[in-house]
Design an enzyme around this catalytic site. Structure first.
Site, PDB file in Angstrom:
ATOM      1  N   GLU A   7      10.982   4.390  33.219  1.00  0.00           N
ATOM      2  CA  GLU A   7      10.236   5.068  32.151  1.00  0.00           C
ATOM      3  C   GLU A   7       9.536   4.026  31.273  1.00  0.00           C
ATOM      4  OE1 GLU A   7      13.022   6.781  29.112  1.00  0.00           O
ATOM      5  OE2 GLU A   7      14.506   5.988  30.509  1.00  0.00           O
ATOM      6  N   LYS A  27       8.657   1.919  28.068  1.00  0.00           N
ATOM      7  CA  LYS A  27       9.456   1.517  26.905  1.00  0.00           C
ATOM      8  C   LYS A  27       8.624   1.761  25.644  1.00  0.00           C
ATOM      9  CE  LYS A  27      12.107  -2.296  24.954  1.00  0.00           C
ATOM     10  NZ  LYS A  27      11.439  -2.270  23.625  1.00  0.00           N
ATOM     11  N   ASP A  72       7.452   1.866  21.944  1.00  0.00           N
ATOM     12  CA  ASP A  72       7.630   0.944  20.821  1.00  0.00           C
ATOM     13  C   ASP A  72       7.824   1.762  19.551  1.00  0.00           C
ATOM     14  OD1 ASP A  72       7.888  -1.441  19.531  1.00  0.00           O
ATOM     15  OD2 ASP A  72       5.744  -1.793  19.311  1.00  0.00           O
ATOM     16  N   TYR A  87      15.818   9.537  26.017  1.00  0.00           N
ATOM     17  CA  TYR A  87      15.917   8.616  27.149  1.00  0.00           C
ATOM     18  C   TYR A  87      17.333   8.440  27.707  1.00  0.00           C
ATOM     19  CZ  TYR A  87      17.125   5.082  23.545  1.00  0.00           C
ATOM     20  OH  TYR A  87      17.694   4.394  22.505  1.00  0.00           O
ATOM     21  N   LYS A 123       9.520  -6.431  29.882  1.00  0.00           N
ATOM     22  CA  LYS A 123       8.546  -6.502  28.795  1.00  0.00           C
ATOM     23  C   LYS A 123       7.188  -6.930  29.324  1.00  0.00           C
ATOM     24  CE  LYS A 123       9.637  -6.021  24.987  1.00  0.00           C
ATOM     25  NZ  LYS A 123      10.360  -6.838  24.009  1.00  0.00           N
ATOM     26  N   CYS A 182      -4.520 -22.184  -9.842  1.00  0.00           N
ATOM     27  CA  CYS A 182      -4.562 -20.819  -9.318  1.00  0.00           C
ATOM     28  C   CYS A 182      -5.980 -20.457  -8.903  1.00  0.00           C
ATOM     29  CB  CYS A 182      -4.056 -19.830 -10.369  1.00  0.00           C
ATOM     30  SG  CYS A 182      -4.247 -18.099  -9.886  1.00  0.00           S
ATOM     31  N   CYS A 200      -7.218 -17.570 -11.568  1.00  0.00           N
ATOM     32  CA  CYS A 200      -7.394 -17.763 -13.015  1.00  0.00           C
ATOM     33  C   CYS A 200      -7.509 -19.223 -13.430  1.00  0.00           C
ATOM     34  CB  CYS A 200      -6.245 -17.100 -13.775  1.00  0.00           C
ATOM     35  SG  CYS A 200      -4.637 -17.921 -13.533  1.00  0.00           S
ATOM     36  N   CYS A 249       1.439 -19.257  -9.446  1.00  0.00           N
ATOM     37  CA  CYS A 249       0.556 -19.414 -10.599  1.00  0.00           C
ATOM     38  C   CYS A 249       1.425 -19.400 -11.848  1.00  0.00           C
ATOM     39  CB  CYS A 249      -0.454 -18.267 -10.645  1.00  0.00           C
ATOM     40  SG  CYS A 249      -1.383 -18.181 -12.200  1.00  0.00           S
ATOM     41  N   CYS A 286      -3.512 -13.612 -15.536  1.00  0.00           N
ATOM     42  CA  CYS A 286      -4.069 -13.840 -14.200  1.00  0.00           C
ATOM     43  C   CYS A 286      -4.472 -12.494 -13.601  1.00  0.00           C
ATOM     44  CB  CYS A 286      -3.032 -14.527 -13.316  1.00  0.00           C
ATOM     45  SG  CYS A 286      -3.598 -14.777 -11.620  1.00  0.00           S
TER      46      CYS A 286
END
Length: 670
Positions: free
Chosen positions: A116, A118, A120, A229, A318, A412, A415, A430, A436
């Protein structure tokens, strides 16, 4: 409608709707127009609302979701949900098949396999009693998962009663994969984009996010699906083969099984199936990352048994990781809510695993150093298992003379404030926590989030607009007018009114939500809850010392220092004062605690019938006790309602006293 007429009509409606669901989801032969289905569904919903006792656990109305949970309880699986070993190509498949045949002492060409795709997604364990779905849990650590029953009930392809077609064993456990189909994924991401929220990177993340919603009404909107499954714990299981089991549960239980599941005999047909699924992969309406190869005979499976964590009779073949090469043209630096500055690779756009990749995160400076990355390098981007693409390698042999090192910023990028690095952390930050703009955008988004002030509709897109028109801090949200919102692109009167109403409604949020919304570093929802248990208002928390805070269970030095630092900051104090001026100064409701349960820890399990789980917790805490979500050696009593399963077994194994609901109430009133 009188009660007895309601009982008859509710039963009739459930039968009609259940059959319509079977026709649509299991038989793929719809027999009822959507408009008629909706009319009957809402009629049943109205009857159950008027007569709550008729809202049985397998009613189709459970598909719409239930009231939000505070958290997921832990569940012990009746048998472990083991994982699979992996192989990665046709040659390794041949080796596996031959080794399995040798272990059984049979000819590899005569051995039968169930194959079958697989999927995800996320593995779940469904448990039916007398045909009715009673418990659904995530895989977790293979032995203990999380109770997601309310969310699983919203998945329309999963039958709430597997006895609708024919007789079933009294106990039936089914294992399967919850996933998000392509059309649902596209729709959900479009909705998130329109709301100004971050989109999901892939379908697995989207499914995981949907299944772990504490509000199952949100899960119901996500369009999840399911394929069975394998069997879980089944009493008197008479099945002989894996394929026979799947055929039976599909035809007799009405449980969805992947139609691409098939039988194969010998070695080459198994390898051919792997190649066929790899070729078919781009056309499937869901994500797959390989194929699962299982011995078809349950007797053969039992004979071979398992290793410590994986079966000897199955493997996951896989698909190859999806990779692509491209050039890193630059590294940008993004500033987050807490001031953390994250490097992001800027790549010449390249297709990898079906998506265009151009800006994968590099996480931190340490990761750049591990890769040895320079700007101008040719890099390998990988999308293994359809996860978020990542830069995994620098192709050093293709580095040219113009490549230049990646230099972390000293100021930064938003800013211009100096960049700092806290001792013991890999992140750079920062130093300007007050003005900021990047931090402001993230802070406002966090403040408006569901766990915070829950200002519905005020997503990232609108937060960006607010910062653009001059929002200075979160208190400014409560000074906005309709005219301010009408400055936004494509803003209408109704939407502006809706956003203003949501802002007004947020003024009533609890002290716990308010503390979380403030975005105090290291202060999540759990810490906020503990603070509220010990203090009644923000002023009390602001006045607490490091030592005071560390007396609270689970608050350590780092968290205490962060809280003291936040409230000691003049900028934070000014924002809180401005929020108070806007009418936001929540106070925790404090009830006098008794001492009946002082020093006692209770765990509640099963379907409680005389009080809700929240009521049980409140009663326990009101008498000085503690209500825990999991059984441990510190547990004093387990209160078991009907259907108590894994927790009851754990408690009995540990010798913990088990009470029924009447026993608990008797203790309470003694």
């Amino acid at each position: 409608m009188d009660y007895f007429a309601a009982v008859t009509r509710a039963k009739e409606l459930r039968t009609i709707i259940d059959q319509a669901n079977i026709d649509y989801y299991q038989l793929d032969a719809p027999t009822m127009p959507d408009s008629e289905y909706d009319r009957l569904f809402h009629e049943l919903l109205a009857i159950e609302k008027e007569n709550p006792s008729l809202a049985v656990s397998d009613s189709p109305t459970k598909r719409v979701g239930a009231a939000p949970l505070s958290k997921f309880e832990k569940v012990m699986h009746k048998k472990p949900m083991i994982s699979l070993d992996n192989v990665f190509n046709g040659e390794e498949i041949k080796v596996f098949v031959e080794a399995t045949a040798a272990a059984l002492g049979v000819d590899a060409e005569e051995l039968e396999w169930c194959l079958e795709p697989k999927i995800d997604g996320l593995a779940v364990d469904l448990n039916y009693e007398e045909g009715v779905l009673q418990l659904a849990a995530t895989r977790g650590d293979s032995e203990i998962g999380e109770n997601v029953t309310a969310n699983i009930r919203t998945i329309r392809s999963i039958p709430l009663n597997i006895g609708a077609i024919g007789p079933v064993p009294s106990i039936v456990g089914l294992r399967g994969e919850v996933f998000m189909p392509q059309d649902s994924f596209i729709r959900v991401n479009q909705e998130k984009e329109e709301a100004g929220q971050d989109v999901y990177a892939n379908k697995r993340n989207a499914a995981a996010g949907a299944l772990r919603q504490l509000d199952s009404r949100e899960t119901a909107k996500r369009g999840l699906d399911f394929f069975c499954y394998a069997p879980g714990h089944i009493e008197d299981m008479g099945f002989k083969t894996q394929f026979g089991f799947l055929q039976y549960v599909g035809s007799q239980f009405g449980v969805p099984v992947n139609p691409l599941t098939c039988l194969a005999k010998g070695i080459q047909p198994v390898v051919d199936y792997y190649q066929q699924m790899m070729d078919l992969r781009p056309t499937l309406p869901y994500d797959v990352d390989g194929v699962v190869i299982k011995l078809n005979s349950f007797a053969h499976q039992e004979k071979l048994g398992e290793k410590s964590r994986t079966p000897r009779w199955a493997t996951a073949a896989k698909f190859p990781a999806q990779q692509a090469q491209t050039v890193c043209t630059d590294v940008a630096w993004q500033v987050g809510r807490t001031g953390v500055i994250t490097p992001v690779a800027k790549l010449t756009p390249v297709e990898c695993g079906g998506v265009m990749v151009s800006s994968p995160t590099l996480h931190n400076v340490d990761q750049i150093n591990r890769l040895g990355l320079m700007i101008g390098d040719t890099v390998v981007v990988e999308r293994s298992g359809d996860v978020i693409p990542a830069v995994v390698k620098v192709v050093l042999e293709r580095r040219n003379e113009e490549a230049r090192p990646v230099i972390p910023p000293t100021l930064c990028p938003e800013c211009g404030a100096p960049v700092i690095q806290i001792e013991g952390e890999v992140a750079i930050r920062c130093s300007n926590t007050i003005s900021c703009r990047a931090q402001l955008r993230e802070s406002v988004s966090h403040f408006c989030s569901r766990g915070g002030m829950n200002i519905e509709g005020l997503g990232d897109k609108y937060v960006e607009n607010l910062v653009e028109i001059g929002l200075q801090d979160v208190s400014g949200i409560y000074k906005l007018t309709k005219a301010d919102f009408m400055k936004f692109p494509r803003m209408g009167n109704k939407l502006a009114d809706k956003l203003l109403a949501a802002i007004e409604a947020s003024k009533t949020r609890s002290l716990r939500q308010f503390l979380f919304a403030l975005g105090i570093r290291l202060c999540g929802e759990g810490t906020a809850k503990r603070l509220v248990e010990h203090y009644t208002c923000v002023k009390e928390i602001a006045a607490a010392t490091r030592e005071d805070l560390m007396r609270i269970p689970d608050i350590g030095p780092a968290v205490a220092d962060s809280i003291v630092s936040f409230f000691g900051n003049s900028g934070s104090a000014a924002v809180i004062e401005r929020l108070r001026d806007c009418g936001i100064d929540p106070v925790a409701e404090k009830a006098e605690k008794g001492t009946k349960f002082a020093g006692l820890t209770f765990v509640f399990s099963g379907s409680l019938t005389k009080f809700t789980r929240d009521e049980a917790k409140n009663m326990t805490e009101k008498e000085g006790g503690k209500a825990s979500g999991s059984v441990s050696r510190k547990t004093t009593y387990l209160v078991a309602g009907p259907g108590a399963g894994g927790k009851l077994a754990e408690a009995q194994a540990l010798g913990i006293t088990v009470l029924d609901e009447d026993g608990f109430l008797a203790m309470l009133s003694a």
